[in-house]
Design a protein around this motif. Structure first.
Motif, PDB file in Angstrom:
ATOM      1  N   VAL A  98       0.833  -1.201   0.000  1.00 40.68           N
ATOM      2  CA  VAL A  98       0.000   0.000   0.000  1.00 40.68           C
ATOM      3  C   VAL A  98       0.872   1.257   0.000  1.00 40.68           C
ATOM      4  CG1 VAL A  98      -1.704   1.298   1.349  1.00 40.68           C
ATOM      5  CG2 VAL A  98      -1.916  -1.163   1.142  1.00 40.68           C
ATOM      6  N   GLY A  99       2.047   1.165   0.638  1.00 36.82           N
ATOM      7  CA  GLY A  99       2.966   2.303   0.709  1.00 36.82           C
ATOM      8  C   GLY A  99       3.735   2.554  -0.575  1.00 36.82           C
ATOM      9  N   GLY A 100       3.581   1.674  -1.576  1.00 42.24           N
ATOM     10  CA  GLY A 100       4.292   1.819  -2.842  1.00 42.24           C
ATOM     11  C   GLY A 100       5.247   0.655  -3.056  1.00 42.24           C
ATOM     12  N   VAL A 101       6.096   0.796  -4.055  1.00 44.52           N
ATOM     13  CA  VAL A 101       7.083  -0.244  -4.357  1.00 44.52           C
ATOM     14  C   VAL A 101       8.406   0.185  -3.751  1.00 44.52           C
ATOM     15  CG1 VAL A 101       8.286  -1.507  -6.172  1.00 44.52           C
ATOM     16  CG2 VAL A 101       5.898  -0.835  -6.491  1.00 44.52           C
ATOM     17  N   ARG A 102       9.014  -0.715  -3.006  1.00 41.35           N
ATOM     18  CA  ARG A 102      10.264  -0.407  -2.331  1.00 41.35           C
ATOM     19  C   ARG A 102      11.126  -1.663  -2.306  1.00 41.35           C
ATOM     20  NH1 ARG A 102      10.621   2.867   3.256  1.00 41.35           N
ATOM     21  NH2 ARG A 102       9.283   4.136   1.997  1.00 41.35           N
ATOM     22  N   ALA A 103      12.444  -1.481  -2.289  1.00 41.98           N
ATOM     23  CA  ALA A 103      13.371  -2.603  -2.159  1.00 41.98           C
ATOM     24  C   ALA A 103      13.767  -2.745  -0.699  1.00 41.98           C
ATOM     25  CB  ALA A 103      14.608  -2.376  -3.019  1.00 41.98           C
ATOM     26  N   TYR A 104      13.923  -3.985  -0.252  1.00 40.52           N
ATOM     27  CA  TYR A 104      14.312  -4.292   1.118  1.00 40.52           C
ATOM     28  C   TYR A 104      15.500  -5.245   1.097  1.00 40.52           C
ATOM     29  CZ  TYR A 104       9.902  -2.312   2.611  1.00 40.52           C
ATOM     30  OH  TYR A 104       8.850  -1.455   2.849  1.00 40.52           O
ATOM     31  N   GLN A 105      16.352  -5.121   2.105  1.00 37.13           N
ATOM     32  CA  GLN A 105      17.426  -6.087   2.302  1.00 37.13           C
ATOM     33  C   GLN A 105      17.194  -6.739   3.652  1.00 37.13           C
ATOM     34  OE1 GLN A 105      20.697  -3.438   1.837  1.00 37.13           O
ATOM     35  NE2 GLN A 105      20.670  -2.722   3.941  1.00 37.13           N
ATOM     36  N   GLY A 106      17.514  -8.018   3.719  1.00 42.08           N
ATOM     37  CA  GLY A 106      17.260  -8.710   4.962  1.00 42.08           C
ATOM     38  C   GLY A 106      18.106  -9.953   5.110  1.00 42.08           C
ATOM     39  N   ARG A 107      17.858 -10.639   6.199  1.00 48.05           N
ATOM     40  CA  ARG A 107      18.551 -11.899   6.486  1.00 48.05           C
ATOM     41  C   ARG A 107      17.511 -12.881   7.012  1.00 48.05           C
ATOM     42  NH1 ARG A 107      24.069 -11.872   9.568  1.00 48.05           N
ATOM     43  NH2 ARG A 107      24.686 -11.354   7.450  1.00 48.05           N
ATOM     44  N   SER A 108      17.586 -14.101   6.487  1.00 46.27           N
ATOM     45  CA  SER A 108      16.712 -15.179   6.918  1.00 46.27           C
ATOM     46  C   SER A 108      17.591 -16.297   7.474  1.00 46.27           C
ATOM     47  CB  SER A 108      15.897 -15.681   5.717  1.00 46.27           C
ATOM     48  OG  SER A 108      15.019 -16.692   6.099  1.00 46.27           O
ATOM     49  N   CYS A 109      17.228 -16.819   8.633  1.00 48.91           N
ATOM     50  CA  CYS A 109      18.004 -17.877   9.281  1.00 48.91           C
ATOM     51  C   CYS A 109      17.069 -18.998   9.713  1.00 48.91           C
ATOM     52  CB  CYS A 109      18.719 -17.335  10.518  1.00 48.91           C
ATOM     53  SG  CYS A 109      19.978 -16.101  10.154  1.00 48.91           S
ATOM     54  N   PRO A 110      17.599 -20.211   9.807  1.00 47.41           N
ATOM     55  CA  PRO A 110      16.757 -21.319  10.263  1.00 47.41           C
ATOM     56  C   PRO A 110      16.487 -21.219  11.764  1.00 47.41           C
ATOM     57  CG  PRO A 110      18.993 -22.082   9.828  1.00 47.41           C
ATOM     58  CD  PRO A 110      18.934 -20.642   9.423  1.00 47.41           C
ATOM     59  N   THR A 112      14.811 -23.326  15.294  1.00 48.53           N
ATOM     60  CA  THR A 112      15.135 -24.622  15.903  1.00 48.53           C
ATOM     61  C   THR A 112      14.501 -25.798  15.162  1.00 48.53           C
ATOM     62  OG1 THR A 112      13.295 -24.368  17.440  1.00 48.53           O
ATOM     63  CG2 THR A 112      15.472 -23.664  18.207  1.00 48.53           C
ATOM     64  N   ASN A 113      13.458 -25.527  14.363  1.00 45.44           N
ATOM     65  CA  ASN A 113      12.810 -26.566  13.565  1.00 45.44           C
ATOM     66  C   ASN A 113      13.329 -26.582  12.127  1.00 45.44           C
ATOM     67  OD1 ASN A 113      11.110 -27.426  15.697  1.00 45.44           O
ATOM     68  ND2 ASN A 113       9.737 -25.715  15.283  1.00 45.44           N
ATOM     69  N   HIS A 114      14.430 -25.873  11.889  1.00 45.36           N
ATOM     70  CA  HIS A 114      15.058 -25.780  10.566  1.00 45.36           C
ATOM     71  C   HIS A 114      14.168 -25.073   9.548  1.00 45.36           C
ATOM     72  CE1 HIS A 114      18.119 -28.369  12.219  1.00 45.36           C
ATOM     73  NE2 HIS A 114      17.184 -29.218  12.561  1.00 45.36           N
ATOM     74  N   LYS A 115      13.238 -24.252  10.012  1.00 45.14           N
ATOM     75  CA  LYS A 115      12.363 -23.467   9.154  1.00 45.14           C
ATOM     76  C   LYS A 115      12.935 -22.062   9.073  1.00 45.14           C
ATOM     77  CE  LYS A 115       8.290 -22.544   7.207  1.00 45.14           C
ATOM     78  NZ  LYS A 115       8.357 -22.520   5.789  1.00 45.14           N
ATOM     79  N   MET A 116      13.095 -21.529   7.860  1.00 44.58           N
ATOM     80  CA  MET A 116      13.661 -20.192   7.696  1.00 44.58           C
ATOM     81  C   MET A 116      12.719 -19.133   8.271  1.00 44.58           C
ATOM     82  SD  MET A 116      16.614 -20.604   6.306  1.00 44.58           S
ATOM     83  CE  MET A 116      17.245 -19.280   5.310  1.00 44.58           C
ATOM     84  N   LYS A 117      13.311 -18.167   8.966  1.00 48.58           N
ATOM     85  CA  LYS A 117      12.586 -17.032   9.534  1.00 48.58           C
ATOM     86  C   LYS A 117      13.384 -15.762   9.253  1.00 48.58           C
ATOM     87  CE  LYS A 117       9.421 -19.398  11.726  1.00 48.58           C
ATOM     88  NZ  LYS A 117       8.093 -19.483  11.222  1.00 48.58           N
ATOM     89  N   ILE A 118      12.699 -14.680   8.949  1.00 46.76           N
ATOM     90  CA  ILE A 118      13.379 -13.404   8.729  1.00 46.76           C
ATOM     91  C   ILE A 118      13.794 -12.849  10.082  1.00 46.76           C
ATOM     92  CG2 ILE A 118      13.115 -11.017   7.952  1.00 46.76           C
ATOM     93  CD1 ILE A 118      11.349 -12.084   5.698  1.00 46.76           C
ATOM     94  N   VAL A 119      15.101 -12.579  10.231  1.00 52.03           N
ATOM     95  CA  VAL A 119      15.613 -12.049  11.488  1.00 52.03           C
ATOM     96  C   VAL A 119      16.011 -10.577  11.352  1.00 52.03           C
ATOM     97  CG1 VAL A 119      16.360 -14.298  12.352  1.00 52.03           C
ATOM     98  CG2 VAL A 119      17.959 -12.906  11.026  1.00 52.03           C
ATOM     99  N   GLN A 120      16.196 -10.103  10.131  1.00 50.69           N
ATOM    100  CA  GLN A 120      16.488  -8.685   9.875  1.00 50.69           C
ATOM    101  C   GLN A 120      15.800  -8.284   8.582  1.00 50.69           C
ATOM    102  OE1 GLN A 120      20.737  -8.379   9.532  1.00 50.69           O
ATOM    103  NE2 GLN A 120      21.063  -8.355  11.723  1.00 50.69           N
ATOM    104  N   LEU A 121      15.237  -7.069   8.563  1.00 56.62           N
ATOM    105  CA  LEU A 121      14.609  -6.553   7.358  1.00 56.62           C
ATOM    106  C   LEU A 121      14.573  -5.038   7.450  1.00 56.62           C
ATOM    107  CD1 LEU A 121      13.193  -7.467   4.716  1.00 56.62           C
ATOM    108  CD2 LEU A 121      11.042  -7.238   5.942  1.00 56.62           C
ATOM    109  N   ALA A 122      15.068  -4.363   6.408  1.00 54.74           N
ATOM    110  CA  ALA A 122      15.088  -2.904   6.385  1.00 54.74           C
ATOM    111  C   ALA A 122      15.061  -2.438   4.937  1.00 54.74           C
ATOM    112  CB  ALA A 122      16.342  -2.374   7.078  1.00 54.74           C
TER     113      ALA A 122
END
Length: 132
Positions: A98-110, A112-122
């Motif tokens: 809704v805020g428009g189109v924007r690029a983001y950089q982030g980090r995803s890590c597994p 404890t269940n080995h499922k990827m989760k986003i831990v950083q996003l900006a």
């Protein structure tokens, strides 16, 4: 602030809150929790299809029917490979919100269940160093 009756001593209140980085606030307000799940699912799919070889990655689109947001993951870079557990992955994604189109950089890590989760996003910044 609290002031006792019959007591002239001022008592400074405890500061029990912290401020959140402005960049993180933007990402949190524009990228819905369910968007993050869709993004990490797309990252996992890309890593599985690419055979963990960063050079074979092709940009992948993501769409979240819950929020109506969508985007394209344009870059993946593994930052850690430990034993049999896939490590963290830095990524760059566009997000059409809704805020428009924007690029983001982030980090995803597994997790404890080995499922990827986003831990950083900006929001993406060209002159920014890779996420730590």
């Amino acid at each position: 602030m609290s002031i006792s009756v019959n007591n002239s001593e001022y008592q400074e209140p405890l500061n029990l809150t912290e401020t959140v980085d402005t960049k993180q606030k933007v990402a949190d307000s524009e990228i819905h929790r369910t968007d993050r799940t869709v993004i990490t699912d797309t990252i996992e799919e890309a890593l599985n299809e690419g055979g963990k070889d960063d050079r074979s990655f092709a940009p992948m689109a993501w769409t979240n029917p819950v929020s109506g947001n969508s985007g394209t993951i344009t870059s993946l870079m593994s930052v850690d490979k430990t034993g049999s557990i896939a490590g963290c992955t830095d990524f760059v994604t566009s997000a059409n919100t809704v805020g428009g189109v924007r690029a983001y950089q982030g980090r995803s890590c597994p997790d404890t269940n080995h499922k990827m989760k986003i831990v950083q996003l900006a929001p993406f910044q060209v002159d920014a160093a890779p996420a730590q």
